[in-house]
Design a protein around this motif. Structure first.
Motif, short mmCIF file in Angstrom:
data_model
loop_
_atom_site.label_atom_id
_atom_site.label_comp_id
_atom_site.label_asym_id
_atom_site.label_seq_id
_atom_site.Cartn_x
_atom_site.Cartn_y
_atom_site.Cartn_z
N ASP A 1 0.84 -1.19 0.00
CA ASP A 1 0.00 0.00 0.00
C ASP A 1 0.88 1.25 0.00
N TYR A 2 0.39 2.31 -0.62
CA TYR A 2 1.15 3.57 -0.62
C TYR A 2 0.25 4.71 -1.07
N PHE B 1 -5.43 8.26 -10.91
CA PHE B 1 -5.76 8.27 -9.49
C PHE B 1 -5.67 9.66 -8.86
N SER B 2 -5.21 10.64 -9.61
CA SER B 2 -5.08 11.99 -9.06
C SER B 2 -6.43 12.47 -8.53
N TRP C 1 -4.90 6.49 -1.14
CA TRP C 1 -4.16 5.24 -0.89
C TRP C 1 -4.34 4.29 -2.08
N LEU C 2 -3.23 3.73 -2.55
CA LEU C 2 -3.22 2.77 -3.64
C LEU C 2 -2.67 1.44 -3.16
N GLN D 1 -3.35 -11.42 -9.44
CA GLN D 1 -3.63 -10.50 -10.52
C GLN D 1 -2.76 -9.25 -10.37
N GLN D 2 -1.80 -9.10 -11.25
CA GLN D 2 -0.89 -7.96 -11.12
C GLN D 2 -1.57 -6.66 -11.52
N GLY D 3 -1.14 -5.56 -10.88
CA GLY D 3 -1.67 -4.26 -11.24
C GLY D 3 -1.80 -3.34 -10.03
N THR D 4 -2.27 -2.14 -10.28
CA THR D 4 -2.42 -1.10 -9.26
C THR D 4 -3.86 -0.63 -9.21
N ALA D 5 -4.40 -0.49 -8.00
CA ALA D 5 -5.79 -0.09 -7.82
C ALA D 5 -5.90 0.84 -6.63
N SER D 6 -7.03 1.56 -6.55
CA SER D 6 -7.30 2.42 -5.42
C SER D 6 -7.82 1.59 -4.25
N LYS D 7 -7.44 1.99 -3.03
CA LYS D 7 -7.99 1.34 -1.83
C LYS D 7 -9.23 2.06 -1.33
N ASN D 8 -9.58 3.20 -1.95
CA ASN D 8 -10.73 3.97 -1.47
C ASN D 8 -12.05 3.27 -1.79
#
Length: 222
Positions: free
Chosen positions: A77-78, A144-145, A171-172, A215-222
């Motif tokens: 997470d970041y 994500f901005s 948070w991502l 599953q690779q990738g980046t997503a929002s935690k919101n």
């Protein structure tokens, strides 16, 4: 009560890296007001992961990890905060946060940036193309901005990067596969792009091993 939405997801602390000086980052008494100038040195260097870009004030933290035998991947997470929001979106002044993996099996022993996503306006700007799709690295140009002029914005009060000064991605979470038992490096890299002004900050937290199909990738935690 908490000042903001920056409480760690796991434990009581996280890694903070910045392209400028800051005193401390704490979710109860946050203070990380952005600076300008080359306090950290490294002026006018070529970005090793995108040779079309020039970077200043580059900071890296590298960790070496060994995956447990039952692990098939990991998540981390970041959140990326920048004083470049929103006036510099779509320009060359586009500070970046890279998470770089180098693993003998998973990446073939070469550096691979694993955190990227779609762009907020791919018709006007993008960082690279893959499979016919356009992508942006984690920066103010990414999808994500969080816009300050409406919508839900993650509370980053007390950091010096809140709206009127900057904003964040919220948070991502990035997920990525790994070979069981594999020893590999993860490098967390942040820099000012094209200039040394309007600094950026990232908080990195909650690394976890995964099992099963990843599953690779980046997503929002919101």
């Amino acid at each position: 009560s908490l000042l903001n939405d920056l409480e760690p997801f796991k434990g009581e602390s996280y890694l903070a890296i910045s392209s400028g000086q800051f005193t401390h980052v704490n979710y109860q008494t946050a203070s990380a007001a952005p600076q300008s100038g080359n306090q950290l040195g490294g002026v006018g260097l070529t970005d090793p992961y995108d040779t079309t870009e020039t970077m200043n004030d580059a900071v890296e933290v590298k960790v070496t990890l060994t995956a447990p035998e039952g692990a098939t991947g990991f998540t981390i997470d970041y959140i990326f905060l920048s004083a470049e929001y929103e006036e510099y979106i779509g320009t060359s002044y586009n500070d970046r946060l890279y998470i770089i993996m180098n693993a003998p099996q998973t990446t073939g022993g070469v550096d691979e940036i694993i955190n990227f996503t779609t762009c907020s306006n791919p018709g006007l700007y993008f960082d690279f193309e893959e499979g016919g799709a356009k992508y942006c690295y984690i920066a103010i140009n990414s999808a994500f901005s969080e816009a300050c002029n409406g919508g839900v914005v993650t509370n980053i009060s007390g950091t010096g990067y809140e709206c009127t000064t900057g904003s964040s991605t919220g948070w991502l979470v990035t997920s990525w596969p790994v070979a069981p038992g594999e020893t590999f490096d993860l490098t967390f890299h942040i820099h000012d792009t094209a200039d040394a002004s309007w600094d950026s900050l990232a908080l990195i937290d909650n690394f976890k091993w995964l099992g099963g199909v990843v599953q690779q990738g980046t997503a929002s935690k919101n």
